[in-house]
Design an enzyme around this catalytic site. Structure first.
Site, short mmCIF file in Angstrom:
data_model
loop_
_atom_site.label_atom_id
_atom_site.label_comp_id
_atom_site.label_asym_id
_atom_site.label_seq_id
_atom_site.Cartn_x
_atom_site.Cartn_y
_atom_site.Cartn_z
N CYS A 4 59.68 -7.95 58.81
CA CYS A 4 58.96 -7.24 57.77
C CYS A 4 58.56 -8.14 56.42
O CYS A 4 59.26 -8.97 56.00
CB CYS A 4 60.10 -6.39 57.17
SG CYS A 4 59.73 -5.39 55.84
N CYS A 7 60.61 -7.73 53.40
CA CYS A 7 61.97 -8.23 53.37
C CYS A 7 61.75 -9.79 53.25
O CYS A 7 62.61 -10.30 52.44
CB CYS A 7 62.66 -8.06 54.80
SG CYS A 7 63.18 -6.32 55.19
N HIS A 46 66.34 -2.80 53.87
CA HIS A 46 65.25 -2.44 54.69
C HIS A 46 65.49 -0.93 55.23
O HIS A 46 66.31 -0.59 55.79
CB HIS A 46 65.03 -3.29 55.93
CG HIS A 46 63.71 -2.82 56.76
ND1 HIS A 46 62.56 -3.24 56.43
CD2 HIS A 46 63.80 -1.90 57.73
CE1 HIS A 46 61.78 -2.87 57.15
NE2 HIS A 46 62.20 -1.89 58.07
N ASN A 87 53.89 6.20 49.49
CA ASN A 87 52.83 6.50 50.59
C ASN A 87 53.92 6.49 51.81
O ASN A 87 54.87 5.84 52.04
CB ASN A 87 51.97 5.63 51.21
CG ASN A 87 50.80 5.41 49.70
OD1 ASN A 87 50.45 6.26 49.25
ND2 ASN A 87 50.45 4.42 49.59
N GLY A 93 48.73 6.57 54.36
CA GLY A 93 48.04 5.09 53.76
C GLY A 93 49.34 4.25 53.56
O GLY A 93 48.87 3.14 53.14
N THR A 95 50.69 1.19 54.74
CA THR A 95 50.58 -0.13 55.88
C THR A 95 51.54 -0.88 55.88
O THR A 95 51.59 -1.76 56.89
CB THR A 95 49.48 -0.85 55.17
OG1 THR A 95 49.57 -1.09 53.74
CG2 THR A 95 48.10 0.01 55.32
N HIS A 98 58.18 -0.55 55.05
CA HIS A 98 59.37 -0.68 54.29
C HIS A 98 59.14 0.12 53.06
O HIS A 98 57.98 0.08 52.48
CB HIS A 98 59.38 -2.17 53.96
CG HIS A 98 60.69 -2.84 53.20
ND1 HIS A 98 61.61 -3.88 53.73
CD2 HIS A 98 61.24 -2.37 52.04
CE1 HIS A 98 62.37 -3.73 52.84
NE2 HIS A 98 62.30 -3.09 51.73
N HIS A 100 58.70 1.33 49.66
CA HIS A 100 58.30 0.94 48.55
C HIS A 100 57.72 2.10 47.49
O HIS A 100 56.86 2.96 48.10
CB HIS A 100 57.27 -0.45 48.70
CG HIS A 100 56.04 -0.02 49.33
ND1 HIS A 100 56.13 0.24 50.81
CD2 HIS A 100 54.76 0.04 48.79
CE1 HIS A 100 54.80 0.33 51.01
NE2 HIS A 100 54.02 0.09 50.25
#
Length: 114
Positions: A4, A7, A46, A87, A93, A95, A98, A100
């Site tokens: 990730c 991460c 995560h 998102n 959307g 991408t 993780h 955020h």
């Protein structure tokens, strides 16, 4: 999660332009900003997305709002206003898988869109 990117960023393994950090969250400038100010707030734990949150993640989810608030204050958006975007899923959307939040600001925005 090993592969990730977020991460790795929170651990300092990949460079970023940090704007805020505490024990649980890391905020940094987006590499492809869509507004004059575009910062991502990422939990250090995560979690794949909002859809993947569990009861055990309640504290992370709640504290994330405080981290967003503190980040917005630190980058000078608290007075002028800002937009927060999550998102969730590829069709929305997302991408990087993780959790955020995007803090968007630095200009007047219309709805919908930026």
């Amino acid at each position: 999660m090993e592969d990730c990117i977020f991460c790795k960023i929170t651990k300092g393994e990949i460079p970023s332009r940090k704007v805020y950090e505490d024990d649980n969250f890391y905020a940094f400038e987006d590499i492809a900003p869509v507004t004059p100010v575009h910062v991502l707030v990422v939990p250090k734990k995560h979690v794949r997305s909002i859809a993947a949150l569990t009861e055990a993640d309640t504290e992370v989810a709640g504290k994330m709002l405080t981290a967003i608030q503190k980040t917005a204050e630190k980058i000078g958006l608290a007075e002028d206003g800002y937009r927060v975007v999550f998102n969730t899923g590829e069709k929305a959307g997302q991408t990087v898988h993780h959790l955020h939040a995007h803090i968007l600001g630095g200009k007047e925005m219309a709805w919908p869109g930026v």
